[in-house]
Design a protein around this motif. Structure first.
Motif, PDB file in Angstrom:
ATOM      1  N   ASP A 167       0.849  -1.193   0.000  1.00  0.00           N
ATOM      2  CA  ASP A 167       0.000   0.000   0.000  1.00  0.00           C
ATOM      3  C   ASP A 167       0.889   1.250   0.000  1.00  0.00           C
ATOM      4  OD1 ASP A 167       0.668   0.817   2.730  1.00  0.00           O
ATOM      5  OD2 ASP A 167      -0.711  -0.725   3.434  1.00  0.00           O
ATOM      6  N   ALA A 168       0.264   2.395  -0.256  1.00  0.00           N
ATOM      7  CA  ALA A 168       1.010   3.642  -0.431  1.00  0.00           C
ATOM      8  C   ALA A 168       1.806   4.017   0.815  1.00  0.00           C
ATOM      9  CB  ALA A 168       0.048   4.770  -0.803  1.00  0.00           C
ATOM     10  N   GLN A 169       1.228   3.818   1.989  1.00  0.00           N
ATOM     11  CA  GLN A 169       1.922   4.179   3.226  1.00  0.00           C
ATOM     12  C   GLN A 169       3.182   3.340   3.429  1.00  0.00           C
ATOM     13  OE1 GLN A 169       1.365   6.676   5.207  1.00  0.00           O
ATOM     14  NE2 GLN A 169       2.951   6.144   6.709  1.00  0.00           N
ATOM     15  N   ARG A 170       3.070   2.067   3.181  1.00  0.00           N
ATOM     16  CA  ARG A 170       4.224   1.187   3.358  1.00  0.00           C
ATOM     17  C   ARG A 170       5.334   1.549   2.369  1.00  0.00           C
ATOM     18  NH1 ARG A 170       3.956  -5.419   2.889  1.00  0.00           N
ATOM     19  NH2 ARG A 170       6.014  -5.887   3.754  1.00  0.00           N
ATOM     20  N   LYS A 171       4.959   1.803   1.115  1.00  0.00           N
ATOM     21  CA  LYS A 171       5.949   2.222   0.127  1.00  0.00           C
ATOM     22  C   LYS A 171       6.649   3.499   0.564  1.00  0.00           C
ATOM     23  CE  LYS A 171       3.805   0.290  -4.053  1.00  0.00           C
ATOM     24  NZ  LYS A 171       3.180   0.613  -5.351  1.00  0.00           N
ATOM     25  N   HIS A 172       5.857   4.452   1.064  1.00  0.00           N
ATOM     26  CA  HIS A 172       6.422   5.734   1.476  1.00  0.00           C
ATOM     27  C   HIS A 172       7.415   5.555   2.623  1.00  0.00           C
ATOM     28  CE1 HIS A 172       6.654  10.045   2.114  1.00  0.00           C
ATOM     29  NE2 HIS A 172       6.444   9.833   3.394  1.00  0.00           N
ATOM     30  N   GLU A 173       7.036   4.755   3.606  1.00  0.00           N
ATOM     31  CA  GLU A 173       7.926   4.538   4.757  1.00  0.00           C
ATOM     32  C   GLU A 173       9.241   3.893   4.336  1.00  0.00           C
ATOM     33  OE1 GLU A 173       4.248   3.863   7.940  1.00  0.00           O
ATOM     34  OE2 GLU A 173       5.414   2.158   7.224  1.00  0.00           O
ATOM     35  N   VAL A 174       9.160   2.880   3.493  1.00  0.00           N
ATOM     36  CA  VAL A 174      10.375   2.170   3.075  1.00  0.00           C
ATOM     37  C   VAL A 174      11.216   3.048   2.148  1.00  0.00           C
ATOM     38  CG1 VAL A 174      11.245   0.176   1.801  1.00  0.00           C
ATOM     39  CG2 VAL A 174       9.355  -0.104   3.434  1.00  0.00           C
ATOM     40  N   ALA A 175      10.568   3.802   1.267  1.00  0.00           N
ATOM     41  CA  ALA A 175      11.318   4.701   0.380  1.00  0.00           C
ATOM     42  C   ALA A 175      12.069   5.753   1.183  1.00  0.00           C
ATOM     43  CB  ALA A 175      10.373   5.365  -0.614  1.00  0.00           C
ATOM     44  N   GLU A 176      11.443   6.297   2.217  1.00  0.00           N
ATOM     45  CA  GLU A 176      12.109   7.283   3.082  1.00  0.00           C
ATOM     46  C   GLU A 176      13.279   6.639   3.831  1.00  0.00           C
ATOM     47  OE1 GLU A 176      11.874  10.423   3.255  1.00  0.00           O
ATOM     48  OE2 GLU A 176       9.846  11.078   2.757  1.00  0.00           O
ATOM     49  N   LEU A 177      13.109   5.410   4.267  1.00  0.00           N
ATOM     50  CA  LEU A 177      14.192   4.685   4.928  1.00  0.00           C
ATOM     51  C   LEU A 177      15.385   4.529   3.981  1.00  0.00           C
ATOM     52  CD1 LEU A 177      15.416   2.836   7.173  1.00  0.00           C
ATOM     53  CD2 LEU A 177      14.228   0.933   6.037  1.00  0.00           C
ATOM     54  N   ILE A 178      15.113   4.073   2.772  1.00  0.00           N
ATOM     55  CA  ILE A 178      16.189   3.871   1.794  1.00  0.00           C
ATOM     56  C   ILE A 178      16.897   5.188   1.502  1.00  0.00           C
ATOM     57  CG2 ILE A 178      16.703   3.221  -0.594  1.00  0.00           C
ATOM     58  CD1 ILE A 178      14.260   1.286  -0.394  1.00  0.00           C
ATOM     59  N   LEU A 179      16.118   6.253   1.292  1.00  0.00           N
ATOM     60  CA  LEU A 179      16.697   7.558   0.988  1.00  0.00           C
ATOM     61  C   LEU A 179      17.606   8.032   2.118  1.00  0.00           C
ATOM     62  CD1 LEU A 179      16.852  10.050  -0.863  1.00  0.00           C
ATOM     63  CD2 LEU A 179      14.805  10.927   0.289  1.00  0.00           C
ATOM     64  N   GLY A 180      17.132   7.924   3.354  1.00  0.00           N
ATOM     65  CA  GLY A 180      17.929   8.373   4.491  1.00  0.00           C
ATOM     66  C   GLY A 180      19.212   7.571   4.655  1.00  0.00           C
ATOM     67  N   VAL A 181      19.111   6.252   4.496  1.00  0.00           N
ATOM     68  CA  VAL A 181      20.290   5.397   4.654  1.00  0.00           C
ATOM     69  C   VAL A 181      21.306   5.666   3.546  1.00  0.00           C
ATOM     70  CG1 VAL A 181      21.123   3.020   4.617  1.00  0.00           C
ATOM     71  CG2 VAL A 181      19.083   3.599   5.947  1.00  0.00           C
ATOM     72  N   LEU A 182      20.853   5.765   2.316  1.00  0.00           N
ATOM     73  CA  LEU A 182      21.777   6.023   1.209  1.00  0.00           C
ATOM     74  C   LEU A 182      22.452   7.382   1.345  1.00  0.00           C
ATOM     75  CD1 LEU A 182      19.891   4.537  -1.881  1.00  0.00           C
ATOM     76  CD2 LEU A 182      21.810   3.553  -0.620  1.00  0.00           C
ATOM     77  N   ARG A 183      21.715   8.375   1.826  1.00  0.00           N
ATOM     78  CA  ARG A 183      22.336   9.682   2.063  1.00  0.00           C
ATOM     79  C   ARG A 183      23.443   9.558   3.110  1.00  0.00           C
ATOM     80  NH1 ARG A 183      17.241  13.884   2.170  1.00  0.00           N
ATOM     81  NH2 ARG A 183      17.432  14.580   0.013  1.00  0.00           N
ATOM     82  N   GLY A 184      23.177   8.794   4.157  1.00  0.00           N
ATOM     83  CA  GLY A 184      24.202   8.578   5.179  1.00  0.00           C
ATOM     84  C   GLY A 184      25.425   7.883   4.607  1.00  0.00           C
ATOM     85  N   PHE A 185      25.192   6.877   3.790  1.00  0.00           N
ATOM     86  CA  PHE A 185      26.316   6.170   3.155  1.00  0.00           C
ATOM     87  C   PHE A 185      27.126   7.117   2.267  1.00  0.00           C
ATOM     88  CE2 PHE A 185      24.137   1.700   3.155  1.00  0.00           C
ATOM     89  CZ  PHE A 185      24.338   1.620   4.520  1.00  0.00           C
ATOM     90  N   LEU A 186      26.430   8.016   1.549  1.00  0.00           N
ATOM     91  CA  LEU A 186      27.124   8.954   0.668  1.00  0.00           C
ATOM     92  C   LEU A 186      28.000   9.923   1.467  1.00  0.00           C
ATOM     93  CD1 LEU A 186      24.343   9.708  -1.970  1.00  0.00           C
ATOM     94  CD2 LEU A 186      26.568   8.651  -2.421  1.00  0.00           C
ATOM     95  N   VAL A 187      27.481  10.383   2.599  1.00  0.00           N
ATOM     96  CA  VAL A 187      28.296  11.254   3.459  1.00  0.00           C
ATOM     97  C   VAL A 187      29.521  10.494   3.957  1.00  0.00           C
ATOM     98  CG1 VAL A 187      28.359  12.479   5.672  1.00  0.00           C
ATOM     99  CG2 VAL A 187      26.381  12.736   4.163  1.00  0.00           C
ATOM    100  N   GLU A 188      29.325   9.260   4.358  1.00  0.00           N
ATOM    101  CA  GLU A 188      30.441   8.435   4.835  1.00  0.00           C
ATOM    102  C   GLU A 188      31.468   8.205   3.723  1.00  0.00           C
ATOM    103  OE1 GLU A 188      32.462   6.335   7.874  1.00  0.00           O
ATOM    104  OE2 GLU A 188      30.771   7.710   7.911  1.00  0.00           O
ATOM    105  N   TRP A 189      30.985   7.911   2.547  1.00  0.00           N
ATOM    106  CA  TRP A 189      31.869   7.683   1.405  1.00  0.00           C
ATOM    107  C   TRP A 189      32.696   8.932   1.102  1.00  0.00           C
ATOM    108  CZ3 TRP A 189      33.501   3.801  -1.633  1.00  0.00           C
ATOM    109  CH2 TRP A 189      34.075   4.125  -2.852  1.00  0.00           C
TER     110      TRP A 189
END
Length: 200
Positions: A152-174
């Motif tokens: 459902d839309a809510q679940r997609k939104h939550e997981v997409a935000e999780l992925i975005l936040g984690v990848l941003r953190g990885f990019l800062v670390e990189w």
């Protein structure tokens, strides 16, 4: 004649199909230059040299240097998203596999310039906050699209935000430490979390 009528006519032409094609042509050239030389010391004159025109012409098509810089960064980011989509589409069909396939793209071509843009938004949010806000607007639709279609839309939104936040953190670390082993360890945990979410 004072030239005002001519300027107004030119401004109207900038919104025509021909004018929009010219604006996009200029934007591509400026974006290419930005991808090579970065954001430091960006100016209308530097952009004009790259585009093979004058800074006055750029002012007909863009609302000043900050608007041009923002639009060029958005263009570079669109290119990266397009490459990420292609990588994800060719990956294994799991969500974790798609996210993992994006990583080489995220740290590849022109990545350093886009990381500079986020840093600039953090350093001077009053002038450049849009660079960060627009990043989320650009990435989230793509991340939503790679989530399983039956969620459902809510679940997609939550997981997409999780992925975005984690990848941003990885990019800062990189960018700041280059700790590839640490990022790999983080990816292992993200893989498990996404696999568990997908199988729930």
């Amino acid at each position: 004649m004072d030239g005002t009528a001519g300027r107004a006519g030119y401004r109207r032409s900038a919104g025509s199909a021909r004018g929009e094609a010219r604006r996009l042509e200029l934007l591509e050239k400026v974006s290419d230059e930005l991808g090579v030389n970065g954001l430091v010391d960006f100016s209308l004159r530097r952009a004009a040299r790259a585009a093979g025109t004058t800074h006055k012409v750029l002012l007909y098509y863009f609302d000043g240097p900050e608007d041009l810089l923002t639009q060029a960064v958005l263009r570079l980011r669109t290119r990266r998203i397009d490459r990420s989509m292609a990588a994800a589409a060719s990956a294994d069909l799991t969500l974790a596999g798609r996210v993992r396939a994006m990583w080489p793209v995220l740290i590849g071509e022109e990545a350093w310039v886009l990381d500079q843009a986020i840093g600039l938004a953090m350093y001077d949010s009053g002038r450049y906050a849009q660079l960060a806000r627009e990043a989320s607007k650009q990435y989230l639709p793509f991340l939503l699209s790679i989530c399983p279609a039956d969620w459902d839309a809510q679940r997609k939104h939550e997981v997409a935000e999780l992925i975005l936040g984690v990848l941003r953190g990885f990019l800062v670390e990189w960018r700041t430490s280059g700790d590839a082993a640490g990022i790999e360890a983080g990816f292992a945990a993200l893989d498990r979390a996404l696999t568990a979410e997908e199988s729930a």
